[in-house]
Design a protein around this motif. Sequence first.
Motif, PDB file in Angstrom:
ATOM      1  N   GLY A 455      -4.202  11.313  -3.664  1.00 53.43           N
ATOM      2  CA  GLY A 455      -3.326  11.612  -4.795  1.00 53.43           C
ATOM      3  C   GLY A 455      -4.073  11.721  -6.107  1.00 53.43           C
ATOM      4  O   GLY A 455      -3.916  12.700  -6.850  1.00 53.43           O
ATOM      5  N   VAL A 456      -4.899  10.734  -6.401  1.00 55.73           N
ATOM      6  CA  VAL A 456      -5.614  10.746  -7.683  1.00 55.73           C
ATOM      7  C   VAL A 456      -6.757  11.755  -7.680  1.00 55.73           C
ATOM      8  O   VAL A 456      -7.219  12.173  -8.750  1.00 55.73           O
ATOM      9  N   SER A 457      -7.214  12.184  -6.505  1.00 54.04           N
ATOM     10  CA  SER A 457      -8.213  13.249  -6.457  1.00 54.04           C
ATOM     11  C   SER A 457      -7.588  14.585  -6.846  1.00 54.04           C
ATOM     12  O   SER A 457      -8.274  15.471  -7.352  1.00 54.04           O
ATOM     13  N   TRP A 458      -6.294  14.732  -6.589  1.00 55.10           N
ATOM     14  CA  TRP A 458      -5.585  15.949  -6.987  1.00 55.10           C
ATOM     15  C   TRP A 458      -5.241  15.895  -8.470  1.00 55.10           C
ATOM     16  O   TRP A 458      -5.537  16.817  -9.226  1.00 55.10           O
ATOM     17  N   SER A 459      -4.601  14.835  -8.899  1.00 55.75           N
ATOM     18  CA  SER A 459      -4.249  14.679 -10.313  1.00 55.75           C
ATOM     19  C   SER A 459      -4.313  13.204 -10.671  1.00 55.75           C
ATOM     20  O   SER A 459      -3.463  12.418 -10.243  1.00 55.75           O
ATOM     21  N   VAL A 460      -5.319  12.839 -11.443  1.00 57.25           N
ATOM     22  CA  VAL A 460      -5.513  11.438 -11.804  1.00 57.25           C
ATOM     23  C   VAL A 460      -4.303  10.915 -12.564  1.00 57.25           C
ATOM     24  O   VAL A 460      -3.702   9.893 -12.195  1.00 57.25           O
ATOM     25  N   ASP A 461      -3.930  11.599 -13.632  1.00 54.63           N
ATOM     26  CA  ASP A 461      -2.886  11.095 -14.519  1.00 54.63           C
ATOM     27  C   ASP A 461      -1.529  11.010 -13.837  1.00 54.63           C
ATOM     28  O   ASP A 461      -0.766  10.069 -14.074  1.00 54.63           O
ATOM     29  N   GLN A 462      -1.232  11.965 -12.974  1.00 53.04           N
ATOM     30  CA  GLN A 462       0.090  12.004 -12.362  1.00 53.04           C
ATOM     31  C   GLN A 462       0.241  11.037 -11.191  1.00 53.04           C
ATOM     32  O   GLN A 462       1.364  10.682 -10.834  1.00 53.04           O
ATOM     33  N   ASN A 463      -0.875  10.612 -10.604  1.00 55.47           N
ATOM     34  CA  ASN A 463      -0.783   9.827  -9.366  1.00 55.47           C
ATOM     35  C   ASN A 463      -1.387   8.426  -9.437  1.00 55.47           C
ATOM     36  O   ASN A 463      -1.279   7.667  -8.478  1.00 55.47           O
ATOM     37  N   LYS A 464      -2.000   8.063 -10.566  1.00 58.59           N
ATOM     38  CA  LYS A 464      -2.709   6.777 -10.616  1.00 58.59           C
ATOM     39  C   LYS A 464      -1.773   5.579 -10.528  1.00 58.59           C
ATOM     40  O   LYS A 464      -2.179   4.507 -10.081  1.00 58.59           O
ATOM     41  N   ASP A 465      -0.525   5.734 -10.950  1.00 63.44           N
ATOM     42  CA  ASP A 465       0.419   4.616 -10.911  1.00 63.44           C
ATOM     43  C   ASP A 465       1.448   4.765  -9.798  1.00 63.44           C
ATOM     44  O   ASP A 465       2.529   4.173  -9.847  1.00 63.44           O
ATOM     45  N   THR A 466       1.121   5.550  -8.802  1.00 63.72           N
ATOM     46  CA  THR A 466       2.064   5.835  -7.724  1.00 63.72           C
ATOM     47  C   THR A 466       2.375   4.586  -6.894  1.00 63.72           C
ATOM     48  O   THR A 466       1.567   3.653  -6.808  1.00 63.72           O
ATOM     49  N   ASP A 467       3.532   4.563  -6.286  1.00 67.37           N
ATOM     50  CA  ASP A 467       3.965   3.474  -5.408  1.00 67.37           C
ATOM     51  C   ASP A 467       3.390   3.732  -4.016  1.00 67.37           C
ATOM     52  O   ASP A 467       3.889   4.574  -3.274  1.00 67.37           O
ATOM     53  N   ILE A 468       2.330   3.008  -3.666  1.00 63.67           N
ATOM     54  CA  ILE A 468       1.632   3.283  -2.414  1.00 63.67           C
ATOM     55  C   ILE A 468       2.517   2.979  -1.203  1.00 63.67           C
ATOM     56  O   ILE A 468       2.496   3.718  -0.207  1.00 63.67           O
ATOM     57  N   ALA A 469       3.294   1.925  -1.260  1.00 67.47           N
ATOM     58  CA  ALA A 469       4.181   1.593  -0.136  1.00 67.47           C
ATOM     59  C   ALA A 469       5.149   2.748   0.132  1.00 67.47           C
ATOM     60  O   ALA A 469       5.422   3.100   1.291  1.00 67.47           O
ATOM     61  N   LYS A 470       5.654   3.355  -0.916  1.00 67.18           N
ATOM     62  CA  LYS A 470       6.577   4.495  -0.780  1.00 67.18           C
ATOM     63  C   LYS A 470       5.865   5.687  -0.141  1.00 67.18           C
ATOM     64  O   LYS A 470       6.437   6.395   0.705  1.00 67.18           O
ATOM     65  N   LEU A 471       4.611   5.894  -0.527  1.00 66.53           N
ATOM     66  CA  LEU A 471       3.836   6.981   0.071  1.00 66.53           C
ATOM     67  C   LEU A 471       3.647   6.750   1.568  1.00 66.53           C
ATOM     68  O   LEU A 471       3.738   7.694   2.368  1.00 66.53           O
ATOM     69  N   ILE A 472       3.366   5.509   1.942  1.00 68.11           N
ATOM     70  CA  ILE A 472       3.177   5.197   3.356  1.00 68.11           C
ATOM     71  C   ILE A 472       4.454   5.500   4.140  1.00 68.11           C
ATOM     72  O   ILE A 472       4.413   6.082   5.233  1.00 68.11           O
ATOM     73  N   ASN A 473       5.588   5.123   3.579  1.00 70.25           N
ATOM     74  CA  ASN A 473       6.856   5.362   4.261  1.00 70.25           C
ATOM     75  C   ASN A 473       7.193   6.844   4.374  1.00 70.25           C
ATOM     76  O   ASN A 473       7.678   7.302   5.414  1.00 70.25           O
ATOM     77  N   GLU A 474       6.942   7.604   3.304  1.00 73.03           N
ATOM     78  CA  GLU A 474       7.410   8.985   3.243  1.00 73.03           C
ATOM     79  C   GLU A 474       6.384  10.018   3.682  1.00 73.03           C
ATOM     80  O   GLU A 474       6.757  11.099   4.149  1.00 73.03           O
ATOM     81  N   HIS A 475       5.090   9.694   3.576  1.00 69.92           N
ATOM     82  CA  HIS A 475       4.074  10.710   3.833  1.00 69.92           C
ATOM     83  C   HIS A 475       3.047  10.306   4.876  1.00 69.92           C
ATOM     84  O   HIS A 475       2.073  11.031   5.083  1.00 69.92           O
ATOM     85  N   VAL A 476       3.246   9.153   5.504  1.00 69.03           N
ATOM     86  CA  VAL A 476       2.384   8.759   6.617  1.00 69.03           C
ATOM     87  C   VAL A 476       3.237   8.469   7.853  1.00 69.03           C
ATOM     88  O   VAL A 476       3.087   9.118   8.879  1.00 69.03           O
ATOM     89  N   TYR A 477       4.161   7.511   7.746  1.00 64.92           N
ATOM     90  CA  TYR A 477       4.885   7.048   8.932  1.00 64.92           C
ATOM     91  C   TYR A 477       6.358   7.416   8.969  1.00 64.92           C
ATOM     92  O   TYR A 477       7.052   7.075   9.924  1.00 64.92           O
ATOM     93  N   MET A 478       6.875   8.090   7.972  1.00 64.36           N
ATOM     94  CA  MET A 478       8.250   8.593   7.973  1.00 64.36           C
ATOM     95  C   MET A 478       9.244   7.499   8.383  1.00 64.36           C
ATOM     96  O   MET A 478      10.081   7.681   9.256  1.00 64.36           O
ATOM     97  N   ASP A 479       9.123   6.345   7.747  1.00 61.89           N
ATOM     98  CA  ASP A 479       9.956   5.191   8.094  1.00 61.89           C
ATOM     99  C   ASP A 479      11.151   5.099   7.155  1.00 61.89           C
ATOM    100  O   ASP A 479      11.003   4.746   5.979  1.00 61.89           O
ATOM    101  N   PRO A 480      12.359   5.397   7.624  1.00 60.81           N
ATOM    102  CA  PRO A 480      13.538   5.360   6.751  1.00 60.81           C
ATOM    103  C   PRO A 480      13.917   3.960   6.296  1.00 60.81           C
ATOM    104  O   PRO A 480      14.644   3.795   5.320  1.00 60.81           O
TER     105      PRO A 480
END
Length: 641
Positions: A455-480
Amino acid sequence: MRKIILTLLVVILGIQTYAQGDIFPKPQQRTNLEGTFNGQQGRAYLCPNTTGMIFPTFKACVSLLEKKQSIAIDITKGLTPSETPILSARIDSMVVNKPQGYRLKVTKNTIEIIANNNEGLYSGLRTLKQILQNPQKMISCQRIIDWPDFERRGVMLDISRDKVPTMETLRLLVDRFADWKVNELQLYIEHTFAYKDHKEVWEHASPMTAEQIIELDAYCKERFIDLVPNQNSLGHMERWLKHDNYHYIAERPTGLESEYWMIDGRRLTLCAVDHRSIEFMDSLYAEYLPNFSSKFANIGGDEPYELGYGRSKEMCDKIGKSKVYLNYINKITDRVKQYGKKAQMWGDIVVKHPELIPLMPKDVICMVWGYRPNQTYVKECKRFHEEGIPFYVCPGTNGWLTYIGKTERARLNINNAVTQGKKYGAYGVLNTNWGDHGHMQPISTAFPALIYGAGVSWSVDQNKDTDIAKLINEHVYMDPTGNMGKALMILTNAYMGGSMRDQGGHPFCDMMSKPDEYFSADKKMRHYEYELIPKMREEIKKAQEIFKKAKPNTVDAEITLRELEIASKLADWGCQLTEARLVAKDKYVYNIPLKTRKHLVKELNKIIEEYEEVWVIRNRVGGLEDSSNRMREAARRLLEK
């Protein structure tokens, strides 16, 4: 079998059964427009001369749009003069001038993507796919203008420390990385390529073959990921030099002890002043490098611990160790150029000897690495920028020597790297996932750091404070349920309860990496405080309970839960041993009551059996014995006295 095939198609084409939420990586600019999309007619236009997986991804977007709008849409690469397509995707570098950039606009009747090049178009389509997968029925009108902060956004996987992934695992990882807009992959190799004339070096390692590299290279290329060869070429050559047939190119052929503790009794480094070392590496390059379509090659060159302690000592004393090093690297890079590759090299020696920077060839890319959470990268990045030397910043996932990862440590390290890399014009980012001393951590413990790094390699400013747990749920393991990300973050940050914020390992790891020191009566337990270890165990157990509630919906869901359970058991076992040692007389291992040690060994042997069963699901069998034997040896030594 039909279910498995359908699941694999879901992964390959990206038609996931769990709807994603926010776009990832978050784009540079996203503006909401008035209204919602309600297009009901028109064809889907894809410009001619696209490459790779652009057409399958475009087709997946059309299918999602058809389902959302309850209409049928034909795909075309040609339009009538007066036709307005409902969906169009085209390349126009005059409209979008940023490399790999794209513009995506959703109006009430049309969706349009315009990109700078094929890679930008692929990124735009993946963004659109995420929008169309949103569970909301309506598609908001919006405008996205997006481009990457770094031209090269890479991941490096260590496949030389025992763990060589299967081809199925590698393809799955490549698909994930492509989803995250990663565009470079390196597989770190010391001895795990099947060189034709060197079977004795790799025969028990289940190495990558030339055919597998060619296949993986094509798979990556279709997804706009550059598979860069990575073969160490000076230090870290112990897997070669332990064999008699290669002693002739060793810095210290006899392997005699040295006053330098890192190299006692071991042969680690090629002799930098022996022309036969260059000829040997050239023979490897001739067989290895042509299997890659990349124009780059990572020659390694890091940590040549023996340099100046053996056959090169006289020359090092005469002209200086740093110049001997640079002379060798220059000869190696010249050989790499003969195969049409531009050399990348690890930057630790150059950073320690900044007088070398002005002497470096301007076409060599320096890979600036450092893994501490307080690694600022400021001095290194500034110097390379001022000297006009192209460079990457290379942080790490920090999972090696931990079993369960260290996500917060990794997040701080990665954030520092990309912040300074962007400021000083780094050419790229390479997020490294090492496997020192048995590679006991499963790849799933690295996903929080890997996806954050993407995320931060694509856009540092837009992704540096991202919710990593949310990313894991939505973009790795698709856990509802949201539990997969929650539990993984708790587990991979459990170390913070153990007073190890600035240490690289876990209480159990010293036993694996430095057994003689660990079992010595003089070993100091300086990193760990007794009252904090129970907190670490509490976090591990909390994560285990939450994992039971998770519902990951990916092809690797079952194996992920199994390997995380085993990793949790290993980490908890290490905590129990540490607790026992901290209260033993003089904190000496053999002052732990024998009954306690016997119980610990019995539990460890159970974990080892599970560890070996799970290993071969994602990874090849080669290296497993070396890895698990570290634990078996630890168990044996616990009962030695």
